[in-house]
Design a protein around this motif. Structure first.
Motif, PDB file in Angstrom:
ATOM      1  N   ILE A  58      19.344  17.069  23.678  1.00 45.51           N
ATOM      2  CA  ILE A  58      20.290  16.065  24.169  1.00 45.51           C
ATOM      3  C   ILE A  58      20.975  15.366  23.000  1.00 45.51           C
ATOM      4  O   ILE A  58      22.167  15.059  23.059  1.00 45.51           O
ATOM      5  N   ALA A  59      20.252  15.139  21.911  1.00 43.42           N
ATOM      6  CA  ALA A  59      20.845  14.478  20.741  1.00 43.42           C
ATOM      7  C   ALA A  59      21.973  15.322  20.137  1.00 43.42           C
ATOM      8  O   ALA A  59      22.870  14.781  19.487  1.00 43.42           O
ATOM      9  N   ALA A  60      21.941  16.625  20.375  1.00 41.37           N
ATOM     10  CA  ALA A  60      22.995  17.501  19.874  1.00 41.37           C
ATOM     11  C   ALA A  60      24.273  17.378  20.702  1.00 41.37           C
ATOM     12  O   ALA A  60      25.320  17.876  20.309  1.00 41.37           O
ATOM     13  N   CYS A  61      24.190  16.707  21.839  1.00 40.65           N
ATOM     14  CA  CYS A  61      25.343  16.521  22.720  1.00 40.65           C
ATOM     15  C   CYS A  61      26.088  15.249  22.323  1.00 40.65           C
ATOM     16  O   CYS A  61      25.478  14.212  22.096  1.00 40.65           O
ATOM     17  N   ARG A  62      27.385  15.334  22.282  1.00 43.80           N
ATOM     18  CA  ARG A  62      28.207  14.167  21.932  1.00 43.80           C
ATOM     19  C   ARG A  62      28.892  13.581  23.166  1.00 43.80           C
ATOM     20  O   ARG A  62      29.031  12.376  23.278  1.00 43.80           O
ATOM     21  N   THR A  63      29.305  14.450  24.074  1.00 43.80           N
ATOM     22  CA  THR A  63      30.019  13.992  25.263  1.00 43.80           C
ATOM     23  C   THR A  63      29.244  14.363  26.531  1.00 43.80           C
ATOM     24  O   THR A  63      28.317  15.181  26.494  1.00 43.80           O
ATOM     25  N   VAL A  64      29.682  13.784  27.640  1.00 43.26           N
ATOM     26  CA  VAL A  64      29.098  14.142  28.931  1.00 43.26           C
ATOM     27  C   VAL A  64      29.340  15.622  29.201  1.00 43.26           C
ATOM     28  O   VAL A  64      28.470  16.315  29.745  1.00 43.26           O
ATOM     29  N   GLY A  65      30.492  16.123  28.777  1.00 44.39           N
ATOM     30  CA  GLY A  65      30.779  17.549  28.930  1.00 44.39           C
ATOM     31  C   GLY A  65      29.781  18.422  28.191  1.00 44.39           C
ATOM     32  O   GLY A  65      29.399  19.485  28.678  1.00 44.39           O
ATOM     33  N   ASP A  66      29.332  17.967  27.031  1.00 42.68           N
ATOM     34  CA  ASP A  66      28.308  18.709  26.277  1.00 42.68           C
ATOM     35  C   ASP A  66      26.995  18.745  27.060  1.00 42.68           C
ATOM     36  O   ASP A  66      26.316  19.773  27.097  1.00 42.68           O
ATOM     37  N   VAL A  67      26.635  17.621  27.653  1.00 45.72           N
ATOM     38  CA  VAL A  67      25.408  17.566  28.463  1.00 45.72           C
ATOM     39  C   VAL A  67      25.555  18.488  29.662  1.00 45.72           C
ATOM     40  O   VAL A  67      24.638  19.245  29.994  1.00 45.72           O
ATOM     41  N   TRP A  68      26.712  18.446  30.318  1.00 46.42           N
ATOM     42  CA  TRP A  68      26.957  19.305  31.473  1.00 46.42           C
ATOM     43  C   TRP A  68      26.877  20.778  31.062  1.00 46.42           C
ATOM     44  O   TRP A  68      26.289  21.594  31.790  1.00 46.42           O
ATOM     45  N   GLN A  69      27.431  21.150  29.920  1.00 50.69           N
ATOM     46  CA  GLN A  69      27.344  22.530  29.454  1.00 50.69           C
ATOM     47  C   GLN A  69      25.890  22.922  29.216  1.00 50.69           C
ATOM     48  O   GLN A  69      25.485  24.040  29.564  1.00 50.69           O
ATOM     49  N   TYR A  70      25.108  22.028  28.656  1.00 53.27           N
ATOM     50  CA  TYR A  70      23.674  22.286  28.446  1.00 53.27           C
ATOM     51  C   TYR A  70      23.018  22.575  29.793  1.00 53.27           C
ATOM     52  O   TYR A  70      22.250  23.528  29.921  1.00 53.27           O
ATOM     53  N   ILE A  71      23.311  21.747  30.793  1.00 54.32           N
ATOM     54  CA  ILE A  71      22.724  21.933  32.118  1.00 54.32           C
ATOM     55  C   ILE A  71      23.139  23.289  32.689  1.00 54.32           C
ATOM     56  O   ILE A  71      22.290  24.041  33.204  1.00 54.32           O
ATOM     57  N   CYS A  72      24.406  23.615  32.593  1.00 55.42           N
ATOM     58  CA  CYS A  72      24.899  24.902  33.109  1.00 55.42           C
ATOM     59  C   CYS A  72      24.245  26.088  32.411  1.00 55.42           C
ATOM     60  O   CYS A  72      23.923  27.096  33.043  1.00 55.42           O
ATOM     61  N   ASP A  73      24.031  25.956  31.121  1.00 58.70           N
ATOM     62  CA  ASP A  73      23.401  27.034  30.343  1.00 58.70           C
ATOM     63  C   ASP A  73      21.922  27.205  30.657  1.00 58.70           C
ATOM     64  O   ASP A  73      21.360  28.258  30.372  1.00 58.70           O
ATOM     65  N   HIS A  74      21.288  26.174  31.222  1.00 59.82           N
ATOM     66  CA  HIS A  74      19.847  26.216  31.456  1.00 59.82           C
ATOM     67  C   HIS A  74      19.459  26.219  32.930  1.00 59.82           C
ATOM     68  O   HIS A  74      18.299  25.994  33.265  1.00 59.82           O
TER      69      HIS A  74
END
Length: 75
Positions: A58-74
């Motif tokens: 999560i610390a590697a995420c800067r934006t909400v979009g980054d968090v959303w991409q993480y969720i989509c990838d996992h």
């Protein structure tokens, strides 16, 4: 987990309106996230997707979009 679910999690955690949380929302500049907030977010995202999420991911995420991409990838 849907994007709307993520918006609700962030809105509750950062005391803002879900409509104010977009993919471009910066976790640090716009929401004022700190290290403790990221730990809580990692836990909430993990609960939402049914797997453990590390603080570092999560610390590697800067934006909400980054968090959303993480969720989509996992999921």
């Amino acid at each position: 987990m849907t994007f709307e679910d993520l918006q609700e999690i962030l809105a509750e955690q950062f005391s803002c309106s879900p409509e104010d949380v977009t993919e471009d929302t910066d976790l640090f500049d716009d929401l004022g996230a700190d290290e403790l907030d990221l730990t809580e977010l990692a836990w909430n995202v993990g609960e939402g997707i049914g797997e453990e999420v590390s603080d570092e991911d999560i610390a590697a995420c800067r934006t909400v979009g980054d968090v959303w991409q993480y969720i989509c990838d996992h999921t």
